[in-house]
Scaffold this motif. Structure first.
Motif, PDB file in Angstrom:
ATOM      1  N   ARG A  15       0.830  -1.209   0.000  1.00 36.55           N
ATOM      2  CA  ARG A  15       0.000   0.000   0.000  1.00 36.55           C
ATOM      3  C   ARG A  15       0.860   1.253   0.000  1.00 36.55           C
ATOM      4  NH1 ARG A  15      -4.067   2.554  -2.115  1.00 36.55           N
ATOM      5  NH2 ARG A  15      -5.055   4.036  -0.712  1.00 36.55           N
ATOM      6  N   LEU A  16       1.943   1.267   0.753  1.00 33.41           N
ATOM      7  CA  LEU A  16       2.843   2.423   0.760  1.00 33.41           C
ATOM      8  C   LEU A  16       3.420   2.676  -0.634  1.00 33.41           C
ATOM      9  CD1 LEU A  16       4.670   1.963   4.167  1.00 33.41           C
ATOM     10  CD2 LEU A  16       3.308   3.954   3.482  1.00 33.41           C
ATOM     11  N   LYS A  17       3.793   1.606  -1.311  1.00 33.21           N
ATOM     12  CA  LYS A  17       4.310   1.748  -2.679  1.00 33.21           C
ATOM     13  C   LYS A  17       3.234   2.302  -3.606  1.00 33.21           C
ATOM     14  CE  LYS A  17       7.804  -1.874  -2.443  1.00 33.21           C
ATOM     15  NZ  LYS A  17       8.220  -3.196  -2.950  1.00 33.21           N
ATOM     16  N   GLN A  18       2.027   1.786  -3.446  1.00 35.05           N
ATOM     17  CA  GLN A  18       0.907   2.249  -4.268  1.00 35.05           C
ATOM     18  C   GLN A  18       0.628   3.731  -4.009  1.00 35.05           C
ATOM     19  OE1 GLN A  18      -3.013   0.726  -3.201  1.00 35.05           O
ATOM     20  NE2 GLN A  18      -3.511   0.512  -5.378  1.00 35.05           N
ATOM     21  N   LEU A  19       0.589   4.110  -2.753  1.00 29.22           N
ATOM     22  CA  LEU A  19       0.349   5.512  -2.403  1.00 29.22           C
ATOM     23  C   LEU A  19       1.443   6.417  -2.954  1.00 29.22           C
ATOM     24  CD1 LEU A  19      -0.892   5.059   1.264  1.00 29.22           C
ATOM     25  CD2 LEU A  19      -2.230   5.989  -0.631  1.00 29.22           C
ATOM     26  N   SER A  20       2.674   5.974  -2.848  1.00 30.15           N
ATOM     27  CA  SER A  20       3.794   6.762  -3.365  1.00 30.15           C
ATOM     28  C   SER A  20       3.632   7.015  -4.857  1.00 30.15           C
ATOM     29  CB  SER A  20       5.106   6.030  -3.084  1.00 30.15           C
ATOM     30  OG  SER A  20       6.181   6.724  -3.632  1.00 30.15           O
ATOM     31  N   LYS A  21       3.284   5.981  -5.579  1.00 34.56           N
ATOM     32  CA  LYS A  21       3.102   6.104  -7.027  1.00 34.56           C
ATOM     33  C   LYS A  21       1.942   7.043  -7.355  1.00 34.56           C
ATOM     34  CE  LYS A  21       2.522   3.346 -11.179  1.00 34.56           C
ATOM     35  NZ  LYS A  21       2.395   2.010 -11.756  1.00 34.56           N
ATOM     36  N   LEU A  22       0.819   6.854  -6.658  1.00 30.06           N
ATOM     37  CA  LEU A  22      -0.347   7.704  -6.905  1.00 30.06           C
ATOM     38  C   LEU A  22      -0.062   9.167  -6.590  1.00 30.06           C
ATOM     39  CD1 LEU A  22      -3.222   5.517  -5.412  1.00 30.06           C
ATOM     40  CD2 LEU A  22      -2.925   6.143  -7.819  1.00 30.06           C
ATOM     41  N   ILE A  23       0.523   9.414  -5.433  1.00 24.22           N
ATOM     42  CA  ILE A  23       0.799  10.786  -5.010  1.00 24.22           C
ATOM     43  C   ILE A  23       1.777  11.454  -5.974  1.00 24.22           C
ATOM     44  CG2 ILE A  23       1.859  12.185  -3.183  1.00 24.22           C
ATOM     45  CD1 ILE A  23       0.566  10.103  -1.188  1.00 24.22           C
ATOM     46  N   SER A  24       2.775  10.712  -6.406  1.00 19.69           N
ATOM     47  CA  SER A  24       3.722  11.265  -7.386  1.00 19.69           C
ATOM     48  C   SER A  24       3.019  11.634  -8.686  1.00 19.69           C
ATOM     49  CB  SER A  24       4.831  10.262  -7.682  1.00 19.69           C
ATOM     50  OG  SER A  24       5.651  10.114  -6.567  1.00 19.69           O
ATOM     51  N   GLU A  25       2.156  10.757  -9.142  1.00 20.07           N
ATOM     52  CA  GLU A  25       1.411  11.038 -10.370  1.00 20.07           C
ATOM     53  C   GLU A  25       0.524  12.269 -10.208  1.00 20.07           C
ATOM     54  OE1 GLU A  25      -1.935   9.051 -13.325  1.00 20.07           O
ATOM     55  OE2 GLU A  25      -1.181   7.885 -11.642  1.00 20.07           O
ATOM     56  N   ILE A  37      -5.830  15.935 -11.671  1.00 19.61           N
ATOM     57  CA  ILE A  37      -6.691  14.836 -12.097  1.00 19.61           C
ATOM     58  C   ILE A  37      -7.431  14.209 -10.912  1.00 19.61           C
ATOM     59  CG2 ILE A  37      -5.360  14.334 -14.175  1.00 19.61           C
ATOM     60  CD1 ILE A  37      -4.047  12.005 -12.655  1.00 19.61           C
ATOM     61  N   ILE A  38      -7.306  14.835  -9.752  1.00 23.02           N
ATOM     62  CA  ILE A  38      -7.987  14.375  -8.546  1.00 23.02           C
ATOM     63  C   ILE A  38      -8.346  15.627  -7.744  1.00 23.02           C
ATOM     64  CG2 ILE A  38      -5.817  14.111  -7.287  1.00 23.02           C
ATOM     65  CD1 ILE A  38      -7.029  11.715  -5.840  1.00 23.02           C
ATOM     66  N   ASN A  39      -9.468  15.571  -7.040  1.00 26.60           N
ATOM     67  CA  ASN A  39      -9.848  16.753  -6.263  1.00 26.60           C
ATOM     68  C   ASN A  39      -9.033  16.828  -4.965  1.00 26.60           C
ATOM     69  OD1 ASN A  39     -11.314  15.533  -3.979  1.00 26.60           O
ATOM     70  ND2 ASN A  39     -12.913  15.042  -5.461  1.00 26.60           N
ATOM     71  N   ASP A  40      -8.997  18.000  -4.382  1.00 29.15           N
ATOM     72  CA  ASP A  40      -8.177  18.247  -3.191  1.00 29.15           C
ATOM     73  C   ASP A  40      -8.544  17.340  -2.024  1.00 29.15           C
ATOM     74  OD1 ASP A  40      -6.825  20.193  -4.592  1.00 29.15           O
ATOM     75  OD2 ASP A  40      -7.766  21.877  -3.544  1.00 29.15           O
ATOM     76  N   ASN A  41      -9.821  17.081  -1.846  1.00 28.86           N
ATOM     77  CA  ASN A  41     -10.270  16.243  -0.739  1.00 28.86           C
ATOM     78  C   ASN A  41      -9.732  14.813  -0.871  1.00 28.86           C
ATOM     79  OD1 ASN A  41     -11.829  15.738   1.658  1.00 28.86           O
ATOM     80  ND2 ASN A  41     -13.357  14.737   0.351  1.00 28.86           N
ATOM     81  N   GLU A  42      -9.797  14.260  -2.062  1.00 32.07           N
ATOM     82  CA  GLU A  42      -9.281  12.907  -2.287  1.00 32.07           C
ATOM     83  C   GLU A  42      -7.763  12.861  -2.123  1.00 32.07           C
ATOM     84  OE1 GLU A  42     -11.028  10.030  -2.689  1.00 32.07           O
ATOM     85  OE2 GLU A  42     -12.733  11.336  -2.213  1.00 32.07           O
ATOM     86  N   TYR A  43      -7.100  13.871  -2.626  1.00 30.01           N
ATOM     87  CA  TYR A  43      -5.646  13.956  -2.481  1.00 30.01           C
ATOM     88  C   TYR A  43      -5.266  14.015  -0.994  1.00 30.01           C
ATOM     89  CZ  TYR A  43      -0.900  15.777  -2.889  1.00 30.01           C
ATOM     90  OH  TYR A  43       0.462  15.967  -2.778  1.00 30.01           O
ATOM     91  N   ASP A  44      -5.962  14.844  -0.256  1.00 31.36           N
ATOM     92  CA  ASP A  44      -5.691  14.977   1.180  1.00 31.36           C
ATOM     93  C   ASP A  44      -5.889  13.650   1.909  1.00 31.36           C
ATOM     94  OD1 ASP A  44      -5.098  17.640   0.784  1.00 31.36           O
ATOM     95  OD2 ASP A  44      -7.025  18.375   1.555  1.00 31.36           O
TER      96      ASP A  44
END
Length: 64
Positions: A15-25, A37-44
């Protein structure tokens, strides 16, 4: 018991790897392209989840 911990930690690491990839993207699209490509609430929520996991499992934190 240790096997369960290992399995659980493997899930956390995945999950940490997945989150890292998503957040970087998402950061790339937000900061470099100026087209989120994502709203602020979801990013937060993702950032909070990542931070909580890193605090709970500091030995699993990925090197930058």
């Amino acid at each position: 018991m240790n096997e369960n911990k290992s399995v659980d930690e493997n899930k956390i690491l995945k999950r940490l790897k997945q989150l890292s990839k998503l957040i970087s993207e998402y950061n790339y699209h937000y900061f470099e392209k100026d087209k989120p490509i994502i709203n602020d609430n979801e990013y937060d929520k993702l950032i909070k989840e990542n931070n909580n996991l890193e605090l709970k499992y500091p030995h699993l934190v990925l090197a930058s």
